[in-house]
Design a protein around this motif. Structure first.
Motif, PDB file in Angstrom:
ATOM      1  N   GLY A  29     -16.910   3.212  17.245  1.00  0.00           N
ATOM      2  CA  GLY A  29     -16.312   2.350  18.384  1.00  0.00           C
ATOM      3  C   GLY A  29     -16.149   3.500  19.729  1.00  0.00           C
ATOM      4  N   TYR A  30     -15.790   3.059  20.960  1.00  0.00           N
ATOM      5  CA  TYR A  30     -15.561   3.993  21.728  1.00  0.00           C
ATOM      6  C   TYR A  30     -14.373   3.786  22.820  1.00  0.00           C
ATOM      7  CZ  TYR A  30     -18.466   0.922  24.883  1.00  0.00           C
ATOM      8  OH  TYR A  30     -19.024  -0.016  25.584  1.00  0.00           O
ATOM      9  N   ALA A  31     -13.814   4.747  23.566  1.00  0.00           N
ATOM     10  CA  ALA A  31     -12.904   4.664  24.328  1.00  0.00           C
ATOM     11  C   ALA A  31     -13.422   4.702  25.964  1.00  0.00           C
ATOM     12  CB  ALA A  31     -11.804   5.509  24.313  1.00  0.00           C
ATOM     13  N   THR A  32     -13.010   3.993  26.799  1.00  0.00           N
ATOM     14  CA  THR A  32     -13.261   4.046  28.317  1.00  0.00           C
ATOM     15  C   THR A  32     -12.508   3.829  29.428  1.00  0.00           C
ATOM     16  OG1 THR A  32     -15.253   3.331  29.723  1.00  0.00           O
ATOM     17  CG2 THR A  32     -14.250   1.820  28.258  1.00  0.00           C
TER      18      THR A  32
ATOM     19  N   VAL B  65     -21.859  -1.239  17.581  1.00  0.00           N
ATOM     20  CA  VAL B  65     -20.187  -0.930  18.012  1.00  0.00           C
ATOM     21  C   VAL B  65     -19.597  -2.001  17.655  1.00  0.00           C
ATOM     22  CG1 VAL B  65     -18.920  -0.819  19.984  1.00  0.00           C
ATOM     23  CG2 VAL B  65     -21.044   0.349  20.323  1.00  0.00           C
ATOM     24  N   ARG B  66     -18.058  -1.525  17.157  1.00  0.00           N
ATOM     25  CA  ARG B  66     -17.091  -2.418  16.422  1.00  0.00           C
ATOM     26  C   ARG B  66     -16.019  -2.521  17.216  1.00  0.00           C
ATOM     27  NH1 ARG B  66     -20.935  -4.463  15.291  1.00  0.00           N
ATOM     28  NH2 ARG B  66     -22.541  -4.450  13.657  1.00  0.00           N
ATOM     29  N   HIS B  67     -15.674  -1.655  17.944  1.00  0.00           N
ATOM     30  CA  HIS B  67     -14.198  -1.700  18.839  1.00  0.00           C
ATOM     31  C   HIS B  67     -14.481  -0.952  20.109  1.00  0.00           C
ATOM     32  CE1 HIS B  67     -10.140  -2.383  19.438  1.00  0.00           C
ATOM     33  NE2 HIS B  67     -10.031  -1.201  19.633  1.00  0.00           N
ATOM     34  N   ILE B  68     -13.792  -1.359  21.018  1.00  0.00           N
ATOM     35  CA  ILE B  68     -13.808  -0.567  22.375  1.00  0.00           C
ATOM     36  C   ILE B  68     -12.304  -0.536  22.782  1.00  0.00           C
ATOM     37  CG2 ILE B  68     -14.493  -0.295  24.570  1.00  0.00           C
ATOM     38  CD1 ILE B  68     -16.981  -1.828  24.096  1.00  0.00           C
ATOM     39  N   ALA B  69     -11.895   0.880  22.920  1.00  0.00           N
ATOM     40  CA  ALA B  69     -10.531   0.969  23.632  1.00  0.00           C
ATOM     41  C   ALA B  69     -10.402   1.089  24.831  1.00  0.00           C
ATOM     42  CB  ALA B  69      -9.990   2.152  22.826  1.00  0.00           C
ATOM     43  N   VAL B  70      -9.759   0.248  25.668  1.00  0.00           N
ATOM     44  CA  VAL B  70      -9.822   0.267  26.928  1.00  0.00           C
ATOM     45  C   VAL B  70      -8.545   0.726  27.714  1.00  0.00           C
ATOM     46  CG1 VAL B  70      -9.911  -1.225  29.084  1.00  0.00           C
ATOM     47  CG2 VAL B  70     -11.370  -1.805  27.241  1.00  0.00           C
TER      48      VAL B  70
ATOM     49  N   THR C 247     -14.717  -5.730  18.604  1.00  0.00           N
ATOM     50  CA  THR C 247     -13.080  -6.412  19.270  1.00  0.00           C
ATOM     51  C   THR C 247     -12.803  -5.170  20.371  1.00  0.00           C
ATOM     52  OG1 THR C 247     -12.083  -4.729  17.645  1.00  0.00           O
ATOM     53  CG2 THR C 247     -12.319  -6.988  17.025  1.00  0.00           C
ATOM     54  N   ILE C 248     -11.768  -5.720  21.051  1.00  0.00           N
ATOM     55  CA  ILE C 248     -11.309  -4.816  22.213  1.00  0.00           C
ATOM     56  C   ILE C 248      -9.733  -4.305  22.178  1.00  0.00           C
ATOM     57  CG2 ILE C 248     -10.869  -4.625  24.808  1.00  0.00           C
ATOM     58  CD1 ILE C 248     -14.045  -5.026  23.867  1.00  0.00           C
TER      59      ILE C 248
ATOM     60  N   ALA D  75      -7.297  -6.986  20.039  1.00  0.00           N
ATOM     61  CA  ALA D  75      -7.165  -6.678  18.447  1.00  0.00           C
ATOM     62  C   ALA D  75      -5.993  -5.656  18.314  1.00  0.00           C
ATOM     63  CB  ALA D  75      -8.569  -6.235  18.026  1.00  0.00           C
ATOM     64  N   SER D  76      -5.854  -4.705  19.549  1.00  0.00           N
ATOM     65  CA  SER D  76      -5.078  -3.500  18.885  1.00  0.00           C
ATOM     66  C   SER D  76      -4.357  -3.055  20.307  1.00  0.00           C
ATOM     67  CB  SER D  76      -5.970  -2.290  18.432  1.00  0.00           C
ATOM     68  OG  SER D  76      -6.823  -2.178  19.101  1.00  0.00           O
ATOM     69  N   ILE D  77      -3.230  -2.269  20.116  1.00  0.00           N
ATOM     70  CA  ILE D  77      -2.828  -1.528  21.198  1.00  0.00           C
ATOM     71  C   ILE D  77      -2.824   0.151  20.579  1.00  0.00           C
ATOM     72  CG2 ILE D  77      -0.558  -0.751  22.297  1.00  0.00           C
ATOM     73  CD1 ILE D  77       0.055  -3.857  22.292  1.00  0.00           C
ATOM     74  N   TRP D  78      -3.456   0.992  21.337  1.00  0.00           N
ATOM     75  CA  TRP D  78      -3.491   2.341  20.776  1.00  0.00           C
ATOM     76  C   TRP D  78      -2.453   3.286  21.432  1.00  0.00           C
ATOM     77  CZ3 TRP D  78      -5.971   2.495  16.557  1.00  0.00           C
ATOM     78  CH2 TRP D  78      -7.191   1.712  16.306  1.00  0.00           C
TER      79      TRP D  78
END
Length: 315
Positions: A243-246, A284-289, A20-21, A54-57
Motif C-alpha cells: 500500500g502507499y501513503a499520500t 494495491v491493497r491499502h492507501i493511508a491518506v 481499503t482506505i 478501514a484504519s486509523i494510523w
C-alpha cells in the motif's frame, strides 16, 4: 501465520483482491500550520469509523523539526492509541510508523501488546526508520546503524511476543537468558507487522519478515514492479501486501481531474474512484491518506468519502 489465519485487524485493512482506505492522524486539515489543533479528535475518530474507513494510523514524531514543517499529531503514538482504543469499537488502529531504531524494542513490544489488548486484537504494528535524520543525534543513535538496529529489533520483538521464556542475544540491545517472560502476549498469537517506508531494507528481507508494506510510491508501473518483486521474494510464505501513503486534497468539484502538486494529490471523487479501482487491479491493497493539506475540513472529506467513495472502490 497464513493470510487466512491473520487476525481481523489485519484482514480488515489488507485483503487479497480488495483495496481499503485509512486515515493518518491527526484527523484534521491544517494546511497553514505545522501544528494541528486536535480539536474534537475523539469525535473525529468515531466519524472515521462510522464512515467505513478501514484504519486509523498514528505517527511517531518525537520532535518538531522546523525544516520538515509537520509535527503530526504531537502526542506519543502508544499513548494516543490507548485513547483511540476507548474512542472506537471496530476500526483497526495502527502505527505508521514507530521509529524503531530510536526506541528500545522491549518497550515497543510491551507497548504494542498492551494496545493489542486494549483494542481486543485490532492493532497493527507499523515500523519505520523515520524520515528526520536530525532526530538521531538527540537520541545518541548512529544514523548509519539504523538498518541493522531495525532488523535486530524486529527479531527481538517477535521473539518476545511469540515465545515463552525465550533465549535471545541482541546485537544492539540486550540478552534474554530464558528466565524472563513478557506478558501479556498478543491477543491473536502475534501482532501483524508492517514496514513503513523502505526502512533501509532489501526487498527480500521485507518479503520474508513483514506482513505488509506501506511506502510512498503510487506510480502505476512502479507498483506493478514492487508487487511482483514481493511475490517473487516471498517464496513459500504469503507475500506482504503493498500500500502507499499520500497527502490528499479531495476537490469539492466531483468532476475535477487528477492533479499532483509535489507530494499532494488533488482530485475529484469521480476520478478518484476510477483511480482507486485501477490501483486495486494492479495490486494495491491499502492507501493511508494524510489530510494535512486539505483545503476542506476533515469532516466534510470524511463524509463525502463515506457516502460516495468507500462503497464504490471494491465493486
Amino acid at each position: 501465520m497464513s493470510t487466512s489465519e491473520m487476525p481481523a485487524s489485519f484482514s480488515r485493512v489488507f485483503a487479497e483482491g480488495q483495496l481499503t482506505i485509512g486515515l493518518l492522524t491527526p484527523l484534521e486539515a491544517y494546511p497553514n500550520s505545522p501544528f494541528p489543533t486536535l480539536k474534537d479528535h475523539q469525535r473525529m475518530a468515531k466519524l472515521t469509523e462510522q464512515a467505513g474507513f478501514a484504519s486509523i494510523w498514528l505517527r511517531d514524531v518525537p520532535f518538531y523539526d522546523p525544516n520538515f514543517g509537520d509535527a503530526a499529531q504531537m502526542l506519543d503514538p502508544f499513548v494516543y492509541a490507548g485513547f483511540m482504543a476507548a474512542a472506537t469499537e471496530s476500526i483497526t488502529l495502527g502505527t505508521a510508523g514507530i521509529v524503531l531504531p530510536l526506541r528500545d524494542p522491549i518497550h515497543v513490544a510491551k507497548q504494542a501488546a498492551s494496545v493489542d489488548h486494549l483494542t481486543n486484537g485490532r492493532f497493527v504494528l507499523g515500523l519505520s526508520t523515520g524520515d528526520r535524520p536530525v532526530e538521531y543525534p538527540a537520541f545518541g543513535v548512529d544514523y548509519n546503524e539504523r538498518a541493522d538496529r531495525y532488523r535486530d529489533s524486529v527479531d527481538l520483538m517477535r521473539t518476545l511476543h511469540q515465545e515463552s521464556f525465550p533465549k535471545f542475544e541482541s546485537q544492539y540491545f540486550g540478552e534474554l537468558r530464558g528466565n524472563l517472560d513478557m506478558h501479556p502476549k498478543p491477543v491473536n498469537g502475534r501482532i501483524p507487522m508492517m514496514a513503513v517506508g523502505r526502512s533501509r531494507q532489501p526487498i527480500d528481507w521485507l518479503a520474508q519478515n513483514m506482513d505488509a508494506w506501506i511506502w510512498s510510491v503510487d506510480d502505476e508501473e512502479a507498483i506493478k514492479e514492487i508487487v511482483a518483486a514481493l511475490k517473487s521474494a516471498a517464496g513459500d510464505r504469503p507475500a506482504p501486501h503493498y500500500g502507499y501513503a499520500t497527502f490528499f486534497d479531495l476537490d469539492p468539484n466531483p468532476d475535477a481531474p487528477y492533479q499532483r502538486f509535489y507530494n499532494v494529490v488533488r482530485i475529484g471523487r469521480k476520478a478518484l474512484i476510477e483511480r482507486l479501482q485501477h490501483h486495486r487491479e494492479i495490486g494495491v491493497r491499502h492507501i493511508a491518506v494524510n489530510l494535512k493539506p486539505s483545503r476542506r475540513s476533515a469532516e466534510s472529506v470524511i463524509d463525502e468519502m463515506g457516502e460516495f467513495i468507500l462503497p464504490e472502490i471494491n465493486r
